[in-house]
Enzyme design. Structure first.
Site, PDB file in Angstrom:
ATOM      1  CG  HIS A 166      -0.371   0.217   2.518  1.00 43.27           C
ATOM      2  ND1 HIS A 166      -0.047  -0.809   3.381  1.00 43.27           N
ATOM      3  CD2 HIS A 166      -0.032   1.347   3.170  1.00 43.27           C
ATOM      4  CE1 HIS A 166       0.459  -0.322   4.488  1.00 43.27           C
ATOM      5  NE2 HIS A 166       0.482   0.990   4.396  1.00 43.27           N
ATOM      6  CG  ASP A 197       0.158  -4.210   2.857  1.00 44.68           C
ATOM      7  OD1 ASP A 197       0.556  -3.586   1.864  1.00 44.68           O
ATOM      8  OD2 ASP A 197      -0.292  -3.650   3.875  1.00 44.68           O
ATOM      9  CB  SER A 275       3.578   1.772   5.883  1.00 40.47           C
ATOM     10  OG  SER A 275       2.324   1.921   6.470  1.00 40.47           O
TER      11      SER A 275
END
Length: 585
Positions: A166, A197, A275
């Site tokens: 993402h 992911d 992230s």
């Protein structure tokens, strides 16, 4: 879904996110082999409970910094160290008079040891800058305005960098910056793993790889093992370090890909921009990638990490196939067998355990050999309990979908089932799961077709979010949500086609209020997918175009005038083409 009787398609009175544990422990409902939770519904609903650690966007850097929290008082006060408070940044020629000093307690010994061992690997942590241009699913012939984000990543062997999927979703440009460097290097995206992911990048410039050692991976940690998360969260341009312990290991809902895979829950602070950052153990080895956190008014510091087994599966899949092929699943929905009367009626012996097959996906390889009401006793020789779990480690159990996720697309698996009191063994070829309503478009632009102002497109989870927002499971029509949760495809190219909107014109007067309604048939022929619908309309020689919609609605237009009016309608709305590029071939 069993005991969960929450209404669909209407707004909740109070939007309060529930905990992930509640979703994982809901009992009494159907189960799927791709999930340890009772139904595929849990995967969809988890998007409102667990949130991605969204990347730091450029406008967020302007937030004002807050003051340091007060330091808790303890009975025995350790030695305190004076540090400068960030509330003032005025230079005073080396004097400390311009700074506010606060007392900070010395870090615990185990944290200091972990930090000291992890420091050499920190040079492999990079900052990821990405420019995104997302498709506009509500207006599929155009894209949204581009925006920038920043996240974290880290260098591994083979001149590669790992980050979150993402973090580079719908990318147009990706740049990387090393720790302590002022240079940003253009990166190339090698592969994106939507389900797990994870994304893999590389940099062509040799200067980027100078003086940096690739990160080494460690084994799956145990409960209470020390974890150090490193990255570039919002609030600064330098590297940030937070520490904690592993508080849980289980099958987690991966929000980005709407799948369920093995995950770590930790209590280290994970914020926006973390992230893709690595999680270290006390030996300085990488044991995971930070990727999402739990947002709840009663929960604090609950973050989630992609563990080493999932990371290695992604890397080995890419190395084996030259591209990411995905995680295979067992294409069945199953039911727990905890009730003794249910087991007795299925002919199970007292020493037999397993789960009952409810439904089988028609497009899955399992459809050819398995049957409804078969009881799955074991997978690859590992016995399955009545609640769908298998032995994991000492004192731990985990959903048997973990065994399936360890396989690769195209691998074979030995499955033992009980059918009519007879034990049978099958060797099944595993494949990736295809949903009727896909959870992700995997970077592809949406498909569309326009005739006489009638806009047709396909239904997907991104379309749900575009039309109804993040809370789409409470806003979207119940009919469409039911298909999302329970409908299965009967062919590999089947799609759910919608009449999304009507661009108002003289020819379509009276139809302008029709929105987001499924198209069932055209001139009496079933609509299989959007491409077949476009072909039938374009090749139609009948006097009328008749579209059969959901709820017994019909739309009828004269063929000649409808095709003639299309060009003027496209010009009025500045639409470059009446059909998307993927449908032209």
């Amino acid at each position: 879904m069993g005991e969960n009787k929450r209404g669909r398609g209407r707004k909740r009175k109070k939007q309060v996110a529930e905990t992930l544990e509640l979703q994982a422990t809901t009992s009494g409902g159907p189960n799927t082999a791709a999930s340890s939770s009772p139904d595929i519904k849990d995967v969809v609903l988890s998007a409102s409970k667990v949130e991605l650690i969204e990347n730091s966007t450029s406008d967020k850097h302007n937030r004002r910094r807050g003051r340091l929290d007060k330091i808790p008082k303890h009975a025995e006060k350790p030695e305190k160290i004076l540090v400068a408070s960030p509330t003032r940044r005025t230079e005073n020629n080396g004097n400390t008079a311009g700074h506010n000093f606060v007392a900070v307690e010395e870090a615990p010994v185990w944290e200091s040891v972990a930090m000291a061992r992890a420091v050499p690997s920190m040079d492999a942590v990079v900052k990821v800058f990405c420019v995104h241009t997302e498709p506009n699913f509500s207006l599929p012939w155009q894209r949204k305005r581009q925006y920038s984000s920043s996240s974290s990543g880290f260098i591994i062997g083979g001149r590669r960098v790992l980050t979150n999927a993402h973090s580079v979703e719908h990318y147009t440009q990706v740049k990387l910056k090393k720790r302590g460097s002022d240079t940003k290097y253009l990166a190339t995206v090698l592969g994106i793993g939507t389900e797990c992911d994870i994304a893999m990048l590389t940099v062509d410039d040799n200067e980027f790889w100078e003086g940096v050692s690739p990160m080494e991976f460690g084994d799956l940690p145990a409960l209470q093992d020390a974890i150090t998360v490193v990255g570039y969260p919002i609030g600064g341009d330098t590297i940030s370090v937070t520490s904690g312990v592993v508080s849980r290991i289980e099958i987690l809902s991966y929000v980005h890909g709407s799948t369920e895979l093995l995950g770590l829950q930790i209590d280290a602070a994970i914020n926006s921009g973390n992230s893709g950052g690595p999680a270290f153990n006390d030996k300085g080895n990488c044991v995971g990638i930070a990727f999402q956190s739990l947002k709840h008014e009663d929960a604090e510091n609950i973050g989630y990490v992609i563990p080493t087994p999932v990371i290695m599966h992604f890397i080995q899949d890419y190395e084996k196939n030259g591209a990411y092929t995905g995680f295979p699943i067992l294409g069945v929905e199953w039911q727990k067998m905890e009730n003794p009367d249910l087991r007795l009626s299925m002919g199970m012996k007292p020493d037999q355990k397993g789960v009952r097959i409810r439904r089988i996906v028609p497009t899955a390889p399992e459809f050819e050999v398995l049957k409804p009401s078969d009881v799955i006793l074991s997978f690859d020789g590992v016995d399955i309990a009545n609640d769908g779990t298998v032995a994991f480690r000492h004192g731990e159990r985990i959903g048997f979908s973990y065994l399936v996720s360890q396989k690769y697309t195209g691998d074979n698996a030995a499955i033992q089932v009980l059918r009519n009191s007879e034990t049978l063994k099958f060797d099944i070829n595993l494949a990736t799961h295809r949903r009727l309503i896909p959870a992700h478009n995997k970077g592809r632009p949406p498909s569309y077709y326009i005739i006489a102002g009638l806009c047709f497109t396909t239904l997907s989870v991104p379309y749900f979010r575009s039309e109804y927002g993040k809370e789409y499971e409470y806003q979207a029509p119940v009919k469409l949500l039911d298909k999302l949760l329970h409908e299965m495809p009967h062919s590999k190219d089947e799609q759910l086609v919608l009449l999304s909107q009507v661009l108002v014109a003289d020819i379509n007067v009276g139809y302008e209020d029709i929105v987001n309604t499924q198209v069932l048939a055209f001139n009496g022929k079933p609509v299989k997918n959007l491409k077949s619908l476009a072909h039938m309309v374009e090749s139609c020689n009948d006097d009328f175009l008749k579209f059969d919609l959901e709820y017994e609605q019909i739309v009828v237009l004269r063929t000649e005038t409808a095709k003639a009016a299309t060009l003027d309608i496209l010009t009025t709305h500045c639409i470059p083409s009446m059909i998307s590029d993927d449908l032209k071939t």
